[in-house]
Design an enzyme around this catalytic site. Structure first.
Site, PDB file in Angstrom:
ATOM      1  N   ARG A 129       0.725  -1.699  -0.020  1.00 42.99           N
ATOM      2  CA  ARG A 129       0.007  -0.229  -0.293  1.00 42.99           C
ATOM      3  C   ARG A 129       0.835   1.252  -0.174  1.00 42.99           C
ATOM      4  O   ARG A 129       0.612   2.348  -1.080  1.00 42.99           O
ATOM      5  CB  ARG A 129      -0.935   0.210   1.400  1.00 42.99           C
ATOM      6  CG  ARG A 129      -1.331   1.473   1.284  1.00 42.99           C
ATOM      7  CD  ARG A 129      -2.436   0.968   2.082  1.00 42.99           C
ATOM      8  NE  ARG A 129      -2.297   0.697   3.065  1.00 42.99           N
ATOM      9  CZ  ARG A 129      -1.103   1.033   4.754  1.00 42.99           C
ATOM     10  NH1 ARG A 129      -1.184   2.339   4.839  1.00 42.99           N
ATOM     11  NH2 ARG A 129      -1.505   0.639   5.700  1.00 42.99           N
TER      12      ARG A 129
ATOM     13  N   TYR B 204     -17.609  16.458 -16.192  1.00 47.22           N
ATOM     14  CA  TYR B 204     -17.701  15.459 -15.802  1.00 47.22           C
ATOM     15  C   TYR B 204     -19.050  14.277 -15.031  1.00 47.22           C
ATOM     16  O   TYR B 204     -18.575  14.699 -14.029  1.00 47.22           O
ATOM     17  CB  TYR B 204     -16.987  14.012 -15.654  1.00 47.22           C
ATOM     18  CG  TYR B 204     -16.631  12.945 -15.655  1.00 47.22           C
ATOM     19  CD1 TYR B 204     -17.686  11.721 -16.408  1.00 47.22           C
ATOM     20  CD2 TYR B 204     -16.306  12.070 -14.636  1.00 47.22           C
ATOM     21  CE1 TYR B 204     -17.881  10.741 -16.076  1.00 47.22           C
ATOM     22  CE2 TYR B 204     -16.291  11.280 -13.757  1.00 47.22           C
ATOM     23  CZ  TYR B 204     -17.552   9.745 -14.788  1.00 47.22           C
ATOM     24  OH  TYR B 204     -16.814   8.105 -14.289  1.00 47.22           O
TER      25      TYR B 204
ATOM     26  N   ASP C 217      -7.713  18.551 -15.317  1.00 47.34           N
ATOM     27  CA  ASP C 217      -7.872  16.658 -15.172  1.00 47.34           C
ATOM     28  C   ASP C 217      -7.947  16.858 -16.992  1.00 47.34           C
ATOM     29  O   ASP C 217      -8.742  17.488 -17.741  1.00 47.34           O
ATOM     30  CB  ASP C 217      -9.703  17.075 -15.473  1.00 47.34           C
ATOM     31  CG  ASP C 217     -10.405  15.569 -15.772  1.00 47.34           C
ATOM     32  OD1 ASP C 217      -9.420  14.794 -15.809  1.00 47.34           O
ATOM     33  OD2 ASP C 217     -10.654  15.055 -15.214  1.00 47.34           O
TER      34      ASP C 217
ATOM     35  N   LYS D  37      -8.748   5.448 -19.543  1.00 42.30           N
ATOM     36  CA  LYS D  37      -8.853   5.863 -20.581  1.00 42.30           C
ATOM     37  C   LYS D  37      -7.626   5.796 -22.123  1.00 42.30           C
ATOM     38  O   LYS D  37      -6.969   4.933 -21.951  1.00 42.30           O
ATOM     39  CB  LYS D  37      -9.778   7.453 -20.692  1.00 42.30           C
ATOM     40  CG  LYS D  37     -11.111   8.069 -19.359  1.00 42.30           C
ATOM     41  CD  LYS D  37     -11.865   6.680 -19.754  1.00 42.30           C
ATOM     42  CE  LYS D  37     -12.968   7.071 -18.608  1.00 42.30           C
ATOM     43  NZ  LYS D  37     -12.211   6.771 -17.209  1.00 42.30           N
TER      44      LYS D  37
END
Length: 382
Positions: free
Chosen positions: A51, A104, A176, A201
């Site tokens: 982690r 978005y 973004d 994406k």
């Protein structure tokens, strides 16, 4: 990597030295949770628990920082996990954020339903309207959150102008960069403080992995984000990191083909009787065409348009395509079509961010362009 190297060279080599043990030219997948320590506190390479750090994830983070021109990068389990971590790391309850009025839907939901309960306040404004943004910043907004191009209306924010405006009043600018990616646009070089990505994406590019990333241009921001990444724990796993990095290697080649095809699709749609309006920055009629030409290498692979027959006709056109797969997400090698109002942006229905009901969004893939045009022709009825 050397700063003089080209984009594709850095995409293939940054953070990806051959394995020192075996000579493998692809960094291995360290599918491991914990690491042997050489005595208490004696960490090999600084790793103790995955982690907190994993070599495969670190290779991806090094590459993304290099491509975006940043000083630090952080990979997450999804784009929204990256956004949530950034907001909690850099802001306090009561702070205000300026967001695009066509953001978005998932980002809007995060602000409206999640961080608002934590005490964060947001103000949606047209991100292209510098005066409206300036008014909110002067009122005390701590951060300007920009998408450019926006999802799904493909509006263009002038990154350099927003950066100057935000910094003049002590605010941060976050961009973004999911739609453009670092090959087409580098917001940090234009003055942004941080970049966020849904690496699902274009960076991953093959619709087979979900992920997110933050890249910053200042170590002062890297420290709290790194602390929160470890504390909140929504990190990218090693296999997801490996898949994303594999996609990044071909980013430049894919983006050029996405752009070629999107330009052909936009020109076709602009001349079709069933299309009322085409939203694509590469068209000279687009209001953001000049801004895009100033800050982007090319105009991207996303095309939105409004059906002249209204909402039901738009839905029927989405249902009739054969090569364009009806589905959410974007940026993969295959072409996708969707109805934002009923799909990706349904969470914004009834709000200031509601999208037009006749809107169709295309993620134009890298298939043969003539086949894509033929599919759209039959779906639109001629």
């Amino acid at each position: 990597m050397h700063e003089g190297h080209g984009f594709s060279t850095r995409a293939i080599h940054a953070g990806q030295e051959p394995d020192p043990l075996t000579g493998a030219v692809v960094p291995p997948i360290y599918q491991v949770s914990t690491y042997k320590q050489d005595g208490v506190g004696g960490l090999r390479g600084g790793y103790d628990y995955s982690r907190s750090g994993n070599p495969t994830r670190a290779a991806l983070e090094t590459c993304l920082a290099d491509l975006e021109g940043g000083t630090g990068s952080f990979a997450f389990a999804s784009g929204l996990a990256a956004e949530d971590t950034l907001l909690r790391a850099l802001l306090e309850p009561g702070d205000r954020v300026v967001i695009p009025d066509d953001a978005y839907g998932g980002t809007f939901r995060l602000f409206d339903k999640v961080t608002s309960r934590w005490g964060l306040r947001y103000a949606p404004v047209p991100i292209t309207d510098l005066g409206a943004v300036a008014e909110r910043v002067r009122e005390g907004a701590r951060m300007v959150w920009a998408e450019t191009p926006t999802n799904p209306l493909l509006n263009l924010a002038d990154i350099a102008e927003l950066a100057g405006l935000a910094h003049e009043h002590g605010a941060l600018l976050v961009v973004d960069n999911t739609f453009a990616g670092p090959y087409l646009q580098r917001p940090l070089a234009l003055g942004a403080d941080a970049v966020v990505h849904s690496t699902t994406k274009y960076l991953g590019g093959h619709s087979d992995v979900v992920g997110g990333a933050i890249v910053v241009g200042d170590d002062a921001l890297a420290e709290p984000i790194g602390f929160h990444q470890n504390s909140m724990g929504a990190v990218a796993g090693p296999f997801d990191s490996w898949l994303t990095q594999r996609g990044v290697k071909t980013l430049a080649a894919r983006m050029d083909r996405h752009c070629d095809n999107a330009e052909a699709v936009a020109e076709f749609l602009a001349g079709h009787d069933a299309v009322a309006e085409v939203l694509y920055p590469g068209l000279s009629t687009h209001p953001g065409h000049e801004v895009a030409g100033k800050q982007m290498r090319r105009y991207g692979g996303m095309v939105s348009f409004r059906h002249s027959g209204g909402e039901q006709a738009a839905v029927e056109a989405c249902n009739r395509t054969e090569l364009f797969t009806l589905g959410e997400s974007l940026g993969g090698v295959e072409s996708l079509i969707e109805h934002p109002g009923r799909m990706t942006h349904a969470s914004a229905a009834g709000s200031a961010l509601e999208v037009p009901a006749d809107l169709i969004r295309l993620s134009v893939g890298i298939e043969d362009p003539d086949d894509l045009l033929a599919d759209l022709r039959q779906a639109l009825g001629g």
